[in-house]
Design a protein around this motif. Sequence first.
Motif, PDB file in Angstrom:
ATOM      1  N   VAL A 134       0.836  -1.196   0.000  1.00 43.52           N
ATOM      2  CA  VAL A 134       0.000   0.000   0.000  1.00 43.52           C
ATOM      3  C   VAL A 134       0.877   1.254   0.000  1.00 43.52           C
ATOM      4  O   VAL A 134       0.618   2.213  -0.728  1.00 43.52           O
ATOM      5  N   HIS A 135       1.924   1.230   0.802  1.00 44.58           N
ATOM      6  CA  HIS A 135       2.774   2.413   0.951  1.00 44.58           C
ATOM      7  C   HIS A 135       3.558   2.710  -0.331  1.00 44.58           C
ATOM      8  O   HIS A 135       3.629   3.868  -0.766  1.00 44.58           O
ATOM      9  N   PHE A 136       4.116   1.683  -0.939  1.00 39.06           N
ATOM     10  CA  PHE A 136       4.999   1.901  -2.088  1.00 39.06           C
ATOM     11  C   PHE A 136       4.307   1.758  -3.440  1.00 39.06           C
ATOM     12  O   PHE A 136       4.859   2.190  -4.464  1.00 39.06           O
ATOM     13  N   GLY A 137       3.151   1.140  -3.486  1.00 37.02           N
ATOM     14  CA  GLY A 137       2.401   1.047  -4.734  1.00 37.02           C
ATOM     15  C   GLY A 137       3.195   0.391  -5.855  1.00 37.02           C
ATOM     16  O   GLY A 137       3.749  -0.703  -5.684  1.00 37.02           O
ATOM     17  N   THR A 138       3.273   1.056  -6.983  1.00 36.00           N
ATOM     18  CA  THR A 138       3.912   0.461  -8.151  1.00 36.00           C
ATOM     19  C   THR A 138       5.412   0.262  -7.968  1.00 36.00           C
ATOM     20  O   THR A 138       6.037  -0.469  -8.743  1.00 36.00           O
ATOM     21  N   ASP A 139       5.979   0.898  -6.954  1.00 39.61           N
ATOM     22  CA  ASP A 139       7.423   0.754  -6.703  1.00 39.61           C
ATOM     23  C   ASP A 139       7.717  -0.296  -5.637  1.00 39.61           C
ATOM     24  O   ASP A 139       8.864  -0.448  -5.212  1.00 39.61           O
ATOM     25  N   ASN A 142      10.627  -2.802  -5.701  1.00 39.95           N
ATOM     26  CA  ASN A 142      11.984  -2.244  -5.662  1.00 39.95           C
ATOM     27  C   ASN A 142      12.350  -1.708  -4.280  1.00 39.95           C
ATOM     28  O   ASN A 142      13.394  -1.074  -4.127  1.00 39.95           O
ATOM     29  N   ARG A 143      11.503  -1.959  -3.282  1.00 39.61           N
ATOM     30  CA  ARG A 143      11.690  -1.369  -1.959  1.00 39.61           C
ATOM     31  C   ARG A 143      11.754  -2.440  -0.873  1.00 39.61           C
ATOM     32  O   ARG A 143      11.399  -3.597  -1.088  1.00 39.61           O
ATOM     33  N   SER A 144      12.211  -1.999   0.315  1.00 35.35           N
ATOM     34  CA  SER A 144      12.293  -2.903   1.462  1.00 35.35           C
ATOM     35  C   SER A 144      11.664  -2.227   2.673  1.00 35.35           C
ATOM     36  O   SER A 144      11.580  -0.994   2.748  1.00 35.35           O
ATOM     37  N   SER A 145      11.205  -3.024   3.631  1.00 35.47           N
ATOM     38  CA  SER A 145      10.594  -2.469   4.833  1.00 35.47           C
ATOM     39  C   SER A 145      10.644  -3.482   5.969  1.00 35.47           C
ATOM     40  O   SER A 145      10.851  -4.684   5.754  1.00 35.47           O
ATOM     41  N   VAL A 146      10.458  -2.966   7.180  1.00 34.28           N
ATOM     42  CA  VAL A 146      10.250  -3.813   8.347  1.00 34.28           C
ATOM     43  C   VAL A 146       8.979  -3.316   9.033  1.00 34.28           C
ATOM     44  O   VAL A 146       8.645  -2.132   8.954  1.00 34.28           O
ATOM     45  N   ALA A 147       8.271  -4.223   9.686  1.00 29.58           N
ATOM     46  CA  ALA A 147       7.036  -3.864  10.379  1.00 29.58           C
ATOM     47  C   ALA A 147       6.994  -4.547  11.736  1.00 29.58           C
ATOM     48  O   ALA A 147       7.386  -5.716  11.861  1.00 29.58           O
ATOM     49  N   GLY A 156       5.632  -9.314  13.467  1.00 29.54           N
ATOM     50  CA  GLY A 156       6.232  -8.404  12.511  1.00 29.54           C
ATOM     51  C   GLY A 156       6.633  -9.106  11.244  1.00 29.54           C
ATOM     52  O   GLY A 156       6.260 -10.262  11.003  1.00 29.54           O
ATOM     53  N   GLY A 157       7.394  -8.383  10.441  1.00 31.44           N
ATOM     54  CA  GLY A 157       7.829  -8.970   9.187  1.00 31.44           C
ATOM     55  C   GLY A 157       8.900  -8.123   8.528  1.00 31.44           C
ATOM     56  O   GLY A 157       9.011  -6.922   8.777  1.00 31.44           O
ATOM     57  N   VAL A 158       9.691  -8.785   7.708  1.00 30.55           N
ATOM     58  CA  VAL A 158      10.713  -8.140   6.891  1.00 30.55           C
ATOM     59  C   VAL A 158      10.325  -8.353   5.435  1.00 30.55           C
ATOM     60  O   VAL A 158      10.076  -9.494   5.011  1.00 30.55           O
ATOM     61  N   VAL A 159      10.252  -7.279   4.682  1.00 33.56           N
ATOM     62  CA  VAL A 159       9.910  -7.365   3.259  1.00 33.56           C
ATOM     63  C   VAL A 159      11.079  -6.805   2.455  1.00 33.56           C
ATOM     64  O   VAL A 159      11.546  -5.696   2.707  1.00 33.56           O
ATOM     65  N   GLU A 160      11.549  -7.589   1.520  1.00 26.94           N
ATOM     66  CA  GLU A 160      12.668  -7.187   0.669  1.00 26.94           C
ATOM     67  C   GLU A 160      12.261  -7.393  -0.781  1.00 26.94           C
ATOM     68  O   GLU A 160      11.828  -8.477  -1.167  1.00 26.94           O
ATOM     69  N   GLY A 161      12.370  -6.340  -1.579  1.00 26.25           N
ATOM     70  CA  GLY A 161      11.965  -6.450  -2.975  1.00 26.25           C
ATOM     71  C   GLY A 161      10.515  -6.849  -3.130  1.00 26.25           C
ATOM     72  O   GLY A 161      10.156  -7.568  -4.065  1.00 26.25           O
ATOM     73  N   GLY A 162       9.661  -6.391  -2.217  1.00 26.26           N
ATOM     74  CA  GLY A 162       8.236  -6.672  -2.305  1.00 26.26           C
ATOM     75  C   GLY A 162       7.817  -8.034  -1.824  1.00 26.26           C
ATOM     76  O   GLY A 162       6.627  -8.380  -1.903  1.00 26.26           O
ATOM     77  N   ARG A 163       8.758  -8.836  -1.311  1.00 29.55           N
ATOM     78  CA  ARG A 163       8.443 -10.192  -0.856  1.00 29.55           C
ATOM     79  C   ARG A 163       8.846 -10.382   0.598  1.00 29.55           C
ATOM     80  O   ARG A 163       9.865  -9.852   1.040  1.00 29.55           O
TER      81      ARG A 163
END
Length: 350
Positions: A134-139, A142-147, A156-163
């Motif tokens: 939701v936050h990065f949309g079409t990008d 190509n992005r990474s996040s932690v929650a 929680g979770g770790v997302v790298e390259g949308g996965r």
Amino acid sequence: MGSAGVPVVVGLDNGGTSNNATVLTVDGRFLVDGLVETPSEVQAGPEAAIEALARALDGVLALTGVPRELVRAVGLDTPGPASATGVISSRGSTNFSQPAWRGYDVRGALERRLGLPVIYHNDGNAAALYAHHVHFGTDAMNRSSVAAIVGTGLGGGVVEGGRVVTGAAGMAGEFGHVHIPLDGLLAPGQPVPICACGFSGDAESVASLTAIERNLLPYWLGRYPGHPLAAEEPRRAAKLVRGYGERGDPLARQVFTQQAMALGRLFTIAANFTDPDAYFVGGGVVEAAPEFRDWFLATVREHTVLRAEQAAVATFALVPDRDMAGARGVAIAALEALRATPEPSPLVAG
């Protein structure tokens, strides 16, 4: 409500009392705007729970007018602990307390019942994945996040390259059991907090509803004699703290300041491991009054120590649509699995 002839995936979020279901078209449109809940029957054992999940799928398809033959895959999330392939821990869990659940392959059982591919994540990973997309949309790819998802425990979770990064045993992103520095976090004379898992001083021992009940509230009630929460049963008192915090109550703000500090220290550790683009906070705080949740997120950020280069590009945000995040997250995972390309060949021969 359905899109005529367009294939879909279904997301099923399994909880202790309810299942929530959603439908996502293969071109990326959710056909459900809110909760579609049905009883989960998990306390009746695995067989009853699998049938309840099948009913949840049938119900959301009926609601959206989508024929079953258009369903290409199903995403499923449950509370952990469970393996990356959806096998419940051999010790069971809070939601899966009966002996029959221990070591039960919930993903495989649902796949056999439905005759459709089922993709699994735990509920923390599912919420993290939804927040990321939701936050990065079409990008997003190509992005990474932690929650960090604050609930009864801390998921929680770790997302790298949308996965989602699951790890070898499916235990990646178990942020609740990461040890955090307590120096400067605990008040004078405050006991070292103990987690329900037995660890001392992990993130969940501070940042969770269980931590409020067992560790934080008993200490702060001693510092605020005569506080109304002292008259409440401990579990009920823990659930009432947020309401006091929203009203600016000093005791409650001390409790939530410590929780926000704990998350900041957790994110500091994550910054040095994964250096993500975004840090998400989810859980009950998302449902709080705007002033309180903005204050809480700002306090988390204040206590996350980043290098100047990281601070210049990092984003801090709340997980959106908390009640729908799980079902939507695993629907996204199911869609990603449909689109997945073959794994690349090794560059170096073994």
